[in-house]
Design a protein around this motif. Sequence first.
Motif, PDB file in Angstrom:
ATOM      1  N   UNK A 281       0.841  -1.204   0.000  1.00  0.00           N
ATOM      2  CA  UNK A 281       0.000   0.000   0.000  1.00  0.00           C
ATOM      3  C   UNK A 281       0.871   1.248   0.000  1.00  0.00           C
ATOM      4  N   UNK A 282       0.484   2.224  -0.806  1.00  0.00           N
ATOM      5  CA  UNK A 282       1.119   3.542  -0.744  1.00  0.00           C
ATOM      6  C   UNK A 282       0.398   4.339   0.347  1.00  0.00           C
ATOM      7  N   UNK A 283       1.117   4.710   1.387  1.00  0.00           N
ATOM      8  CA  UNK A 283       0.494   5.362   2.545  1.00  0.00           C
ATOM      9  C   UNK A 283       0.949   6.820   2.610  1.00  0.00           C
ATOM     10  N   UNK A 284      -0.016   7.732   2.644  1.00  0.00           N
ATOM     11  CA  UNK A 284       0.264   9.175   2.672  1.00  0.00           C
ATOM     12  C   UNK A 284      -0.362   9.752   3.934  1.00  0.00           C
ATOM     13  N   UNK A 285       0.407  10.533   4.683  1.00  0.00           N
ATOM     14  CA  UNK A 285      -0.119  11.188   5.886  1.00  0.00           C
ATOM     15  C   UNK A 285      -0.084  12.701   5.692  1.00  0.00           C
ATOM     16  N   UNK A 286      -1.255  13.321   5.712  1.00  0.00           N
ATOM     17  CA  UNK A 286      -1.351  14.776   5.604  1.00  0.00           C
ATOM     18  C   UNK A 286      -1.780  15.339   6.950  1.00  0.00           C
ATOM     19  N   UNK A 287      -0.966  16.222   7.501  1.00  0.00           N
ATOM     20  CA  UNK A 287      -1.281  16.844   8.787  1.00  0.00           C
ATOM     21  C   UNK A 287      -2.425  17.839   8.641  1.00  0.00           C
ATOM     22  N   UNK A 288      -2.596  18.354   7.448  1.00  0.00           N
ATOM     23  CA  UNK A 288      -3.707  19.258   7.141  1.00  0.00           C
ATOM     24  C   UNK A 288      -3.840  19.320   5.633  1.00  0.00           C
TER      25      UNK A 288
ATOM     26  N   UNK B 187       6.705   6.838   5.961  1.00  0.00           N
ATOM     27  CA  UNK B 187       5.451   7.537   5.642  1.00  0.00           C
ATOM     28  C   UNK B 187       5.523   8.946   6.210  1.00  0.00           C
ATOM     29  N   UNK B 188       6.304   9.826   5.585  1.00  0.00           N
ATOM     30  CA  UNK B 188       6.464  11.181   6.132  1.00  0.00           C
ATOM     31  C   UNK B 188       5.141  11.915   6.228  1.00  0.00           C
ATOM     32  N   UNK B 189       4.957  12.657   7.313  1.00  0.00           N
ATOM     33  CA  UNK B 189       3.730  13.419   7.537  1.00  0.00           C
ATOM     34  C   UNK B 189       4.011  14.883   7.246  1.00  0.00           C
ATOM     35  N   UNK B 190       3.136  15.512   6.472  1.00  0.00           N
ATOM     36  CA  UNK B 190       3.356  16.907   6.099  1.00  0.00           C
ATOM     37  C   UNK B 190       2.023  17.572   5.801  1.00  0.00           C
ATOM     38  N   UNK B 191       2.015  18.891   5.926  1.00  0.00           N
ATOM     39  CA  UNK B 191       0.820  19.655   5.573  1.00  0.00           C
ATOM     40  C   UNK B 191       0.793  19.856   4.060  1.00  0.00           C
TER      41      UNK B 191
END
Length: 392
Positions: free
Chosen positions: A332-339, A361-365
Amino acid sequence: MSGATAPGTDSEAAERLRRWRMVLGGEAADGTGYVPTGRDAAMDRTLAALYGGRDKGEGGGRSAGLGGSAPRVARWLGDIRTYFPSSVVQVMQRDAIDRLGLSSLLLEPEMLEAVEADVHLVGTLLSLNKAMPETTKETARAVVRKVVQELEKRLATRTRATLTGALDRSARISRPRHRDIDWDRTIRANLKNYLPEYRTVVPERLIGYGRAAQAVKKDVVLCIDQSGSMAASVVYASVFGAVLASMRSIATRLVVFDTAVVDLTDQLEDPVDVLFGTQLGGGTDINRALAYCQSQITRPADTVVVLISDLYEGGIRDEMLKRVAAMKASGVQFVTLLALSDEGAPAYDREHAAALAALGAPAFACTPDLFPEVMAAAIEKRPLPVPDPATP
């Protein structure tokens, strides 16, 4: 000429004093000596109603207020549209709701008709949804629909174009028909087979685009934190969810969560229905939400999961991280958006963001304008365009 006054100096100085007086609000220490009249006086009263201090009586500084009177607030909303541009009006409305507790007045239809609609107002209306009387709900839906339509107009075309290109590129095949050959990539892949005597490349391997858009190529799961701080992100994500759902080659699922999980996929045809299906506020259980999303994945190698959350987890932290690791290990391609908003750098749980980054899975706005590029990169399984200032 010694002691001479340059042309325009006096008028420029007067204008500077005027501007400072409008900014400072006429408090005793402002030192400008400027007394507003006419339009300036009217503008000053609208500012005083929102930003004025305690009552100082005659000759004091700003002392007005909006009180709790709906007619007075409605007149004030009309005044600020008279004196200020739309972008400033939206900021002042937001400040009025936050500073003066005017949320309850938005439950009245005449008030909703007077406000300047924007993403932040939609977030406020959604937070009031359960308390909203039936007489107000249709007006509220009209306000929300106006904002949603403006966002779709701004974002939909570019999103579809960007993702269609990414889907086509990700579907390249090694035995394409002649009309499906990607000649640029084919030539680059076969440069080692260049024959100088014939001044040509003999391609051993053809690279082409899949014939595309007839079947579902990618599954996208949008997993959205609906806690109160994520209001703008919920609005934008709902619009993007509807845009993605309109693309035949993407199977889109939209899940919102607080301490419970709600699947709103069947409402994706109308983002307004999605928005009114959310319940802003409450706690956060990211682990439970990811458990549900994980249970819906049937083609991990062709799935993109987008978690939109400030990562303030109220559930089981270690389980959350294990689920992310398991999904990534399965392909799975996992994307984490903080906003997902234009509001600038968000508040977020830095420890959890760092832990996700350690899992790859870097988290970024992400701004709404960048979101299509983020999704395109995820679909093509290439590095995400992480904005430098927002990188944890």
